[in-house]
Design a protein around this motif. Structure first.
Motif, PDB file in Angstrom:
ATOM      1  N   HIS A  24      40.657  37.284  35.489  1.00 22.36           N
ATOM      2  CA  HIS A  24      40.124  36.303  36.436  1.00 22.36           C
ATOM      3  C   HIS A  24      38.686  35.955  36.115  1.00 22.36           C
ATOM      4  N   LEU A  25      37.924  37.025  35.877  1.00 20.99           N
ATOM      5  CA  LEU A  25      36.504  36.864  35.657  1.00 20.99           C
ATOM      6  C   LEU A  25      36.257  36.092  34.365  1.00 20.99           C
ATOM      7  N   LEU A  48      49.186  40.392  37.759  1.00 22.35           N
ATOM      8  CA  LEU A  48      48.105  40.492  38.740  1.00 22.35           C
ATOM      9  C   LEU A  48      48.615  40.069  40.109  1.00 22.35           C
ATOM     10  N   ARG A  63      30.306  28.053  38.615  1.00 22.01           N
ATOM     11  CA  ARG A  63      29.062  27.501  38.085  1.00 22.01           C
ATOM     12  C   ARG A  63      28.559  26.444  39.057  1.00 22.01           C
ATOM     13  N   SER A 122      37.062  32.453  34.587  1.00 21.89           N
ATOM     14  CA  SER A 122      36.139  31.606  35.340  1.00 21.89           C
ATOM     15  C   SER A 122      34.751  31.559  34.703  1.00 21.89           C
ATOM     16  N   PHE A 123      34.444  32.511  33.834  1.00 20.34           N
ATOM     17  CA  PHE A 123      33.069  32.611  33.327  1.00 20.34           C
ATOM     18  C   PHE A 123      32.903  32.104  31.897  1.00 20.34           C
ATOM     19  N   CYS A 124      33.901  32.338  31.055  1.00 20.87           N
ATOM     20  CA  CYS A 124      33.700  32.095  29.621  1.00 20.87           C
ATOM     21  C   CYS A 124      34.129  30.700  29.193  1.00 20.87           C
ATOM     22  N   PHE A 168      33.946  33.577  39.014  1.00 16.69           N
ATOM     23  CA  PHE A 168      32.624  32.992  38.868  1.00 16.69           C
ATOM     24  C   PHE A 168      32.683  31.486  39.083  1.00 16.69           C
TER      25      PHE A 168
END
Lengths: 304, 250, 290
Positions: free
Chosen positions: C223-224, C269, B248, C227-229, B246
């Motif tokens: 990965h997610l 990974l 931003r 990058s997101f949290c 992701f």
């Protein structure tokens, strides 16, 4: 002495419950034993099993259990109420009802077994073939099935017996003819799901013939639900047989068939209640037994 | 260039009104590992089903090791081309032990030394001999996938079609299965076609890959192009960016 | 930074020593063993492999643990209210209104015989006294907010008529229409394609930054999450291995400070930038669960 027997038994248990069986046979028996353990923990299923086993034992040992010959008439003793001499009383011809009910288990079992060995395989093969092959095979087989399903079972059986003539064998044939369509439906529905499974694709990719796939891979998956269905259906089969007997189209006198016995006792039902009541109770108990057993089997076998 | 193991020319597949594979052509060399990448609906799994012979409704030319394949494959074809499915819980027959699963292909092809072969294949995929008579429900997902690989290998094929073989597994199990697949490929000189939505897995396993979208080939590239982040087409670039996680805005 | 700022304010959720036990005939299975964390107006990631207890944690907060499961905690506070001492009815009221959940597969979470619009409207009317027209308007606005282009058309579709990505947006719209303070998202994007996945994350992200919602993001995808949290809890076998700022997961220089389990997960990974002949596998240490 007792020590060794205990350790022997736990040895067997360990062997059966082993998570790394050493042979195909051990794996199968282990699987079977686990299912038995699950089955055993279900009280109502065990009651059903006890009833069915008792039915088998009584049928096998009928001459020992019965107090008299079920066919011997004793007119002076007709329509006696239950007593120590005649546990369930006597009927209009002075025959001992207890003995007739006991011998009736044999008739019931014969009907049930004959129906099962004809209906199960027919339904299974037609259903699996229709479901797996699809296309016009499916259409033809299922339309035939629909025709049979369109009639109420007893009415269709009556029509068959009327055409074939009354009698035990014809009653069995008639019941079998009317009982297979639901089995074919169940087997087909299962097969339709199974044939899209990856494990069936995998076996196709190994070059297996269609017959081999249906017989060795699809049929074993349909078996549990069919066994359950058969057991649950048993009550219905017994009732249909009794219904035919009641209408005088099943077993012919003097064969001690429960339905026919109720029919014979219906004239005295208010004055001599025992004549119709005891065969009725027998039907009730056996039907209940098969139903409980079927429910228990479903819990064990359908849990995947 | 080595010999061609698989060549696909102008492949078209339709299900009713939907045209799921459109004019697809590619070739895979012997011993090569080739990736098919795309999102759902890209037709990548359908290509595998055509190659394996599961899907018989297609047009175009499919040749395996030089031989043009009919829609209905010969029995010998299946000895040479095998497939591993995505879902290890659905690809093993629930009522058959591992031994049964591996014995069945050998019985179908009338191969004699079944006992020895089953034992060897199990040890090749890293399963202990004590697992041989277990049922699938007594195994974990990773172990099941090893059984599925063993089942594919027991006929000693030269081509293995892999349909998302690790996407149903935890990452640590994925690493084990990917290592196993790499090792087997080197030992047995296998040709792989790997279908995956995971670019990192394809990048790890394959030498070349084909990006597909809506049934069409978008871009074929060497894995170096992928890791250098230099795809030519916008869609391939977009997939690559999306797989990085992701971002931003601002 | 952001997490520090949140510390000053009272946390939305404060959980101490959360336990979930399943009493089975063969003994007690401990799905979650002593989990403690606080949630502010932030994106909190919970990562772990299958069986790590991450999903059970989300369900325990909502009191949605299935039958043989028992939830215990020394403290479970939602904005100062004690959830443990609350009765079932009050808990149910809280659920949906203040704390909501989005599950992995929208297909199983939507009623197949009702249009998606009417389900969203119903969700609104459960928590707000509103007429059917108002509910409809709110639902359409909500659909627009989750970036559905033709809300009026989608409103009248049945769940089987929408794609996976669209279905997940509908689910999010339904969960958010009551304007909850906390959203628990259990693998909300793992059934979706990567490009769609990012669109859904964008929606969730906006909700946190614009509405100040607290988000618990449960996922297996390192990965997610990285990058997101904002913060990440790494779980294994029902226990927390470590809690760390998400940025540190990607930070190569911080690797020496990582828990061996986290490190193992990161290493196994496949990585386009680090081609390796063989992927390192994870060696699980029984001491981690001690």
């Amino acid at each position: 002495m007792s020590d060794t027997s205990v350790s022997d038994r736990s040895g067997w248990r360990d062997w059966l419950m082993s998570t790394s069986p050493a042979s195909r046979r051990q794996a199968r028996l282990g699987q079977f034993y686990r299912q038995w353990l699950a089955f055993r923990s279900n009280p109502s299923a065990m009651i059903g099993l006890v009833i069915v086993v008792a039915l088998l034992l009584i049928a096998a040992a009928a001459p020992l259990v019965a107090s008299q010959d079920p066919l011997v008439q004793d007119l002076p003793q007709r329509l006696q109420p239950p007593s120590w001499a005649h546990l369930f009383g006597t009927d209009a011809l002075g025959r001992d009802i207890f003995s007739r009910v006991v011998y009736g288990t044999r008739v019931t079992l014969v009907i049930v077994l004959l129906v099962v060995i004809t209906v199960g395989p027919i339904g299974l093969l037609i259903g699996c073939a229709a479901g797996y092959l699809g296309g016009w095979v499916d259409t033809v087989l299922m339309r035939i099935t629909d025709v049979f399903l369109a009639f109420p079972r007893l009415v269709l059986a009556l029509a068959f017996v009327a055409a074939l003539g009354p009698g035990l064998e014809n009653a069995v044939i008639a019941i079998a003819f009317t009982a297979w369509p639901p089995y074919a439906r169940v087997a087909r529905a299962e097969t339709m799901v199974i044939r899209n499974a990856d494990y069936i694709s995998a076996i196709q990719l190994q070059g297996a013939s269609q017959g081999r796939i249906v017989w060795k891979h699809v049929v074993p998956m349909c078996m549990p639900s069919l066994i359950v269905r058969t057991t649950l259906d048993m009550a219905g089969i017994i009732l249909t047989a009794a219904g035919l007997g009641f209408l005088g189209l099943g077993a012919q006198p003097p064969i001690p068939e429960w339905g026919a016995m109720i029919s014979a006792g219906r004239e005295q039902i208010f004055d001599q209640w025992w004549v119709a009541t005891f065969p009725g109770l027998a039907i009730c108990v056996v039907a209940l037994g098969f139903n409980l057993l079927g429910d228990g089997l479903r819990d064990v076998m359908d849990a995947r | 260039m080595t010999n061609t193991a698989i060549s696909v020319e102008k492949l078209n597949v339709s299900f009713g009104d939907s045209h799921v594979v459109k004019d697809l052509s590619f070739t895979v060399g012997q011993g090569e590992s080739y990736g098919l990448v795309g999102e759902s609906g890209s037709g990548k799994s359908t290509v595998l089903r055509v190659l394996s012979g599961l899907n018989r409704d297609w047009s175009g030319t499919v040749a395996i090791e030089g031989a043009v394949q009919p829609k209905l494959r010969a029995k010998a074809f299946h000895r040479n081309v095998q497939m591993v499915f995505q879902d290890p819980y659905g690809s093993l027959h629930p009522k058959k032990t591992i031994d049964d699963a591996l014995a069945e292909p050998l019985a179908i092809h009338g191969i004699r030394d079944a006992q020895a072969r089953i034992g060897k294949t199990l040890s090749d995929v890293g399963l202990p001999a004590s697992f041989r008579f277990r049922f699938p429900h007594q195994l974990s997902g990773g172990q099941r996938q090893r059984v599925a690989i063993a089942r594919a290998l027991v006929l000693e094929p030269s081509i293995l079609l892999l349909d998302e073989p690790t996407s149903a597994l935890d990452v640590s199990i994925q690493a084990e299965v990917l290592n196993l697949l790499s090792a087997l490929r080197h030992e047995r000189k296998l040709t792989y076609i790997l279908v995956s939505h995971d670019l990192a897995v394809v990048g790890h396993m394959c030498e070349r890959l084909l990006v597909m979208q809506f049934g069409r080939a978008v871009e074929e590239m060497a894995v170096g192009t992928l890791s250098a982040r230099q795809p030519q087409t916008a869609y391939a670039q977009q997939l690559l960016t999306a797989s990085e996680g992701f971002r931003r805005a601002g | 930074m952001q997490t520090l700022a949140n510390k000053a304010e009272a946390p939305l959720l404060d959980i101490d020593n959360l336990k979930v036990d399943f009493h089975t005939p063969t003994g007690i299975v401990q799905a979650v063993r002593g989990l403690s964390f606080t949630l502010g107006r932030e994106r909190l990631g919970i990562v772990g492999e299958s069986g790590s207890g991450k999903s059970m944690t989300g369900r325990a907060i909502l009191d949605l643990i299935p039958h043989p499961g028992v939830v215990g905690a020394d403290r479970m506070l939602f904005r100062g209210q004690d959830l443990m001492s609350m009765d079932r009815k009050a808990r149910r009221k809280l659920r949906g209104r203040h704390i909501s959940m989005v599950m992995q597969d929208p297909k199983f979470s939507l009623n197949p015989v009702q249009t998606v619009g009417s389900q969203i409207a119903e969700a609104y009317r459960i928590h707000h006294k509103a007429g059917s027209r108002e509910a409809r308007e709110r639902s359409l606005a909500m659909l627009e907010q989750v970036q559905i282009r033709e809300p009026a058309r989608v409103y009248d579709l049945y769940p089987h008529e929408v794609s996976g990505g669209m279905g997940q947006r509908v689910m999010i719209a339904m969960m958010l229409i009551a304007e909850p303070e906390i959203l628990i998202a259990d693998e909300p994007t793992s059934a979706l394609d990567v490009t769609v996945q990012l669109q859904i994350l964008k929606i969730l992200d906006d909700l946190v930054s614009q509405r100040g919602m607290g988000l618990i993001f449960i996922s297996h995808d390192l990965h997610l999450v990285q990058s997101f949290c904002d913060r990440v809890i790494v779980m294994y076998g029902g226990k927390v291995m470590e809690t760390l700022p998400a940025a540190e997961l990607a930070d190569e220089s911080a690797r020496s400070r990582r828990h061996p389990y986290t490190l193992g997960l990161l290493n196994c990974l496949p990585d386009l930038d680090r081609p390796r002949e063989k992927l390192p596998t994870l060696n699980r240490d029984p001491a981690w669960l001690a």
